[in-house]
Design a protein around this motif. Structure first.
Motif, PDB file in Angstrom:
ATOM      1  N   ILE A  71      10.497  -8.601   7.722  1.00  0.00           N
ATOM      2  CA  ILE A  71       9.805  -9.583   8.271  1.00  0.00           C
ATOM      3  C   ILE A  71      10.912 -10.856   9.028  1.00  0.00           C
ATOM      4  O   ILE A  71      10.628 -10.972   9.895  1.00  0.00           O
ATOM      5  CB  ILE A  71       9.233 -10.784   7.113  1.00  0.00           C
ATOM      6  N   LYS A  72      12.017 -10.791   8.014  1.00  0.00           N
ATOM      7  CA  LYS A  72      13.547 -11.546   8.543  1.00  0.00           C
ATOM      8  C   LYS A  72      13.646 -11.165  10.586  1.00  0.00           C
ATOM      9  O   LYS A  72      13.640 -11.585  11.638  1.00  0.00           O
ATOM     10  CB  LYS A  72      14.613 -11.401   8.479  1.00  0.00           C
ATOM     11  N   ASP A  73      13.820 -10.127  10.388  1.00  0.00           N
ATOM     12  CA  ASP A  73      14.472  -9.298  11.336  1.00  0.00           C
ATOM     13  C   ASP A  73      13.399  -9.359  13.026  1.00  0.00           C
ATOM     14  O   ASP A  73      13.457 -10.117  14.302  1.00  0.00           O
ATOM     15  CB  ASP A  73      14.676  -7.713  11.434  1.00  0.00           C
ATOM     16  N   THR A  74      12.124  -9.195  12.306  1.00  0.00           N
ATOM     17  CA  THR A  74      10.681  -9.426  13.630  1.00  0.00           C
ATOM     18  C   THR A  74      10.622 -11.323  13.962  1.00  0.00           C
ATOM     19  O   THR A  74      10.511 -11.483  15.201  1.00  0.00           O
ATOM     20  CB  THR A  74       9.794  -8.923  12.749  1.00  0.00           C
ATOM     21  N   LEU A 120      -4.558  -6.030  15.109  1.00  0.00           N
ATOM     22  CA  LEU A 120      -4.780  -5.301  13.725  1.00  0.00           C
ATOM     23  C   LEU A 120      -6.297  -4.575  13.721  1.00  0.00           C
ATOM     24  O   LEU A 120      -7.466  -4.804  13.918  1.00  0.00           O
ATOM     25  CB  LEU A 120      -4.789  -6.384  12.729  1.00  0.00           C
ATOM     26  N   LYS A 121      -6.156  -3.453  13.329  1.00  0.00           N
ATOM     27  CA  LYS A 121      -7.445  -2.443  13.407  1.00  0.00           C
ATOM     28  C   LYS A 121      -7.655  -2.729  12.415  1.00  0.00           C
ATOM     29  O   LYS A 121      -6.932  -2.461  10.855  1.00  0.00           O
ATOM     30  CB  LYS A 121      -7.197  -1.095  13.270  1.00  0.00           C
ATOM     31  N   LYS A 134       3.517  -4.420  11.872  1.00  0.00           N
ATOM     32  CA  LYS A 134       2.615  -4.712  12.932  1.00  0.00           C
ATOM     33  C   LYS A 134       2.150  -6.119  12.404  1.00  0.00           C
ATOM     34  O   LYS A 134       1.636  -6.997  13.508  1.00  0.00           O
ATOM     35  CB  LYS A 134       1.029  -4.054  12.678  1.00  0.00           C
ATOM     36  N   SER A 135       1.652  -6.672  11.069  1.00  0.00           N
ATOM     37  CA  SER A 135       0.780  -7.711  10.779  1.00  0.00           C
ATOM     38  C   SER A 135       2.133  -8.886  11.000  1.00  0.00           C
ATOM     39  O   SER A 135       1.675 -10.406  11.511  1.00  0.00           O
ATOM     40  CB  SER A 135       0.510  -7.882   9.462  1.00  0.00           C
ATOM     41  N   THR A 136       3.401  -8.485  10.731  1.00  0.00           N
ATOM     42  CA  THR A 136       4.668  -9.461  11.097  1.00  0.00           C
ATOM     43  C   THR A 136       4.164  -9.803  12.329  1.00  0.00           C
ATOM     44  O   THR A 136       4.301 -11.041  12.861  1.00  0.00           O
ATOM     45  CB  THR A 136       5.854  -8.888  10.425  1.00  0.00           C
ATOM     46  N   HIS A 260      -0.904   0.251   4.604  1.00  0.00           N
ATOM     47  CA  HIS A 260      -2.392   0.165   5.464  1.00  0.00           C
ATOM     48  C   HIS A 260      -3.443   0.858   5.056  1.00  0.00           C
ATOM     49  O   HIS A 260      -4.426   0.936   6.130  1.00  0.00           O
ATOM     50  CB  HIS A 260      -2.348  -0.026   6.721  1.00  0.00           C
ATOM     51  N   LEU A 261      -2.885   2.268   4.417  1.00  0.00           N
ATOM     52  CA  LEU A 261      -3.674   3.158   4.998  1.00  0.00           C
ATOM     53  C   LEU A 261      -5.150   3.395   3.260  1.00  0.00           C
ATOM     54  O   LEU A 261      -3.938   3.191   2.637  1.00  0.00           O
ATOM     55  CB  LEU A 261      -3.246   4.781   4.076  1.00  0.00           C
ATOM     56  N   LYS A 262      -6.071   3.315   3.755  1.00  0.00           N
ATOM     57  CA  LYS A 262      -6.661   2.684   2.025  1.00  0.00           C
ATOM     58  C   LYS A 262      -7.003   4.283   1.677  1.00  0.00           C
ATOM     59  O   LYS A 262      -7.200   3.722   0.526  1.00  0.00           O
ATOM     60  CB  LYS A 262      -8.400   2.748   3.051  1.00  0.00           C
ATOM     61  N   PHE A 263      -6.181   5.381   2.017  1.00  0.00           N
ATOM     62  CA  PHE A 263      -6.812   6.683   1.493  1.00  0.00           C
ATOM     63  C   PHE A 263      -5.104   7.587   1.081  1.00  0.00           C
ATOM     64  O   PHE A 263      -4.811   6.734   2.330  1.00  0.00           O
ATOM     65  CB  PHE A 263      -7.909   7.283   2.125  1.00  0.00           C
ATOM     66  N   ALA A 264      -5.864   8.590   0.791  1.00  0.00           N
ATOM     67  CA  ALA A 264      -4.049   9.018   0.587  1.00  0.00           C
ATOM     68  C   ALA A 264      -3.309  10.500   2.237  1.00  0.00           C
ATOM     69  O   ALA A 264      -3.663  11.115   1.951  1.00  0.00           O
ATOM     70  CB  ALA A 264      -3.904  10.261  -0.327  1.00  0.00           C
TER      71      ALA A 264
END
Length: 396
Positions: A71-74, A120-121, A134-136, A260-264
């Motif tokens: 986060i800091k880097d972004t 964001l998808k 992606k969110s940051t 971010h993946l809802k499934f495996a």
């Protein structure tokens, strides 16, 4: 003696002066006028920094250490002031699974609409509000847009919390965008949550510069790199187990890095999708991972009245264990109208089983809802073969 006291007195004055300059720089970074240091709000922040506050601050950093460096880097690359690290700290405590009462999600607590507006998808397979990278990037773009709209960073922070419309209304009612005026609880220009929000962010930034924290070993949490990840592309519908096997990393670790993946598995409705793997495994991945054609690897099934997981497994020709894995089911219970993802891949049509004491073909047939003949055929067993305890067989 007088000389010693004079030195101590000068040292105290120097410390206080440094402390004040640090706070002044924090305010300057957020475009807050230095006159704010003469207000009761500033005095409350400064006097509120104590051992308990520092301990709480440190505990939150430890909980979120995995995300802080990224986060800091972004934030640095985007050109935002360093203090914006404390926005997700206050919003979510750096908890990527955090969901608010109004369904704001992820470290940055994005609402559905705002998240989609910033690329964001969100669908039944993924929620990129939980993708730290992606969110940051989306959050920094959003904040820069708010800064452009309101002209000052502290206003962008407050708009992030209460919304542009609500902040515009507050400024209009107050007749000014002066921070101290907007924070007045008797006037109620802003919701109490937003007033507390900006105060908490200022306090967190000041704690990070406080000598009692800055000189402690815990201060390294703010600059300590964690094991970096690399972004790789895999076909849609690729299971994390397949990636795990190719690089020698546990599925649990991959799930932790890909919340971010809802499934495996990656979204089966896309040609390809990204996954984060440990950076030191990138070369092994390139060498060992063999993409599987993902066309029609999955389909959706709606549970009907009378269905059981074993019945669905038999009907689909896929093991119940594979169905549980792909849908992350904790047990074998399913409910009417529940949506299940059913893998089509042949690799999921068999599951391993270690023979237990007392097992017979008939018992396993009933247990897995599979014909005795199918078990024998899958394991090349003769009709008179006895099952040996501890031997691994496959169940179709």
């Amino acid at each position: 003696m007088k000389a010693v006291l004079k030195i101590l007195f000068l040292a105290v004055l120097l410390t206080l002066s440094t402390f004040a300059n640090t706070h002044l720089n924090i305010l300057k970074d957020l475009d807050i006028d230095k006159s704010f240091m003469q207000t009761s709000y500033y005095q409350q922040i400064k006097q509120g920094i104590n051992e308990r506050q520092i301990a709480d601050f440190t505990r939150t950093l430890k909980n979120g250490y995995k995300h802080i460096y990224s986060i800091k880097d972004t934030i640095k690359i985007s050109g935002l002031p360093e203090i914006f690290l404390y926005l997700p700290m206050i919003e979510s405590g750096f908890a990527n699974h955090a969901v608010s009462g109004v369904k704001a999600t992820g470290v940055w607590q994005f609402m559905d609409v705002t998240a989609k507006n910033y690329g964001l998808k969100i669908d039944k397979y993924i929620d990129e509000r939980r993708d730290i990278v992606k969110s940051t990037k989306a959050a920094t773009s959003y904040l820069k847009g708010l800064k452009s709209q309101f002209g000052k960073w502290y206003l962008a922070l407050m708009a992030y919390n209460c919304g542009e419309g609500r902040l515009n209304k507050a400024i209009t009612q107050a007749g000014t965008d002066d921070l101290a005026t907007l924070l007045d609880p008797t006037k109620g220009y802003l919701p109490s949550e937003t007033r507390n929000f900006i105060i908490k962010i200022l306090k967190a930034s000041m704690i990070s510069k406080d000598p009692n924290f800055a000189l402690s070993k815990d201060a390294t949490l703010l600059n300590q790199p964690v094991l970096a990840t690399s972004k790789v592309s895999v076909p849609g519908g690729t299971s994390l187990k397949q990636i795990s096997d190719s690089i020698g990393v546990s599925v649990k670790r991959l799930k932790d890095d890909n919340t971010h993946l809802k499934f495996a598995f990656t979204p089966p409705n896309t040609k390809s999708y990204h996954v984060y793997i440990p950076q030191n495994k990138k070369d092994i991945f390139a060498k060992n991972f063999k993409p599987v054609v993902a066309n029609n690897r999955f389909y959706s099934y709606t549970v009907k009245s009378g269905d059981t997981l074993f019945a669905i497994a038999k009907k689909s020709g896929v093991s119940h264990k594979a169905i549980k894995e792909y849908n992350e089911l904790k047990n074998s219970l399913v409910s009417v109208d529940q949506k299940l993802i059913i893998p089509r891949s042949d690799q999921n049509k068999f599951q391993s089983y270690v023979v237990q004491n007392g097992d017979t073909l008939e018992i396993l047939s009933k247990k897995f809802n599979v014909k005795v003949k199918d078990i024998k055929d899958a394991n090349s067993l003769a009709s008179n073969d006895n099952l040996q305890v501890g031997v691994k067989i496959v169940i179709p």
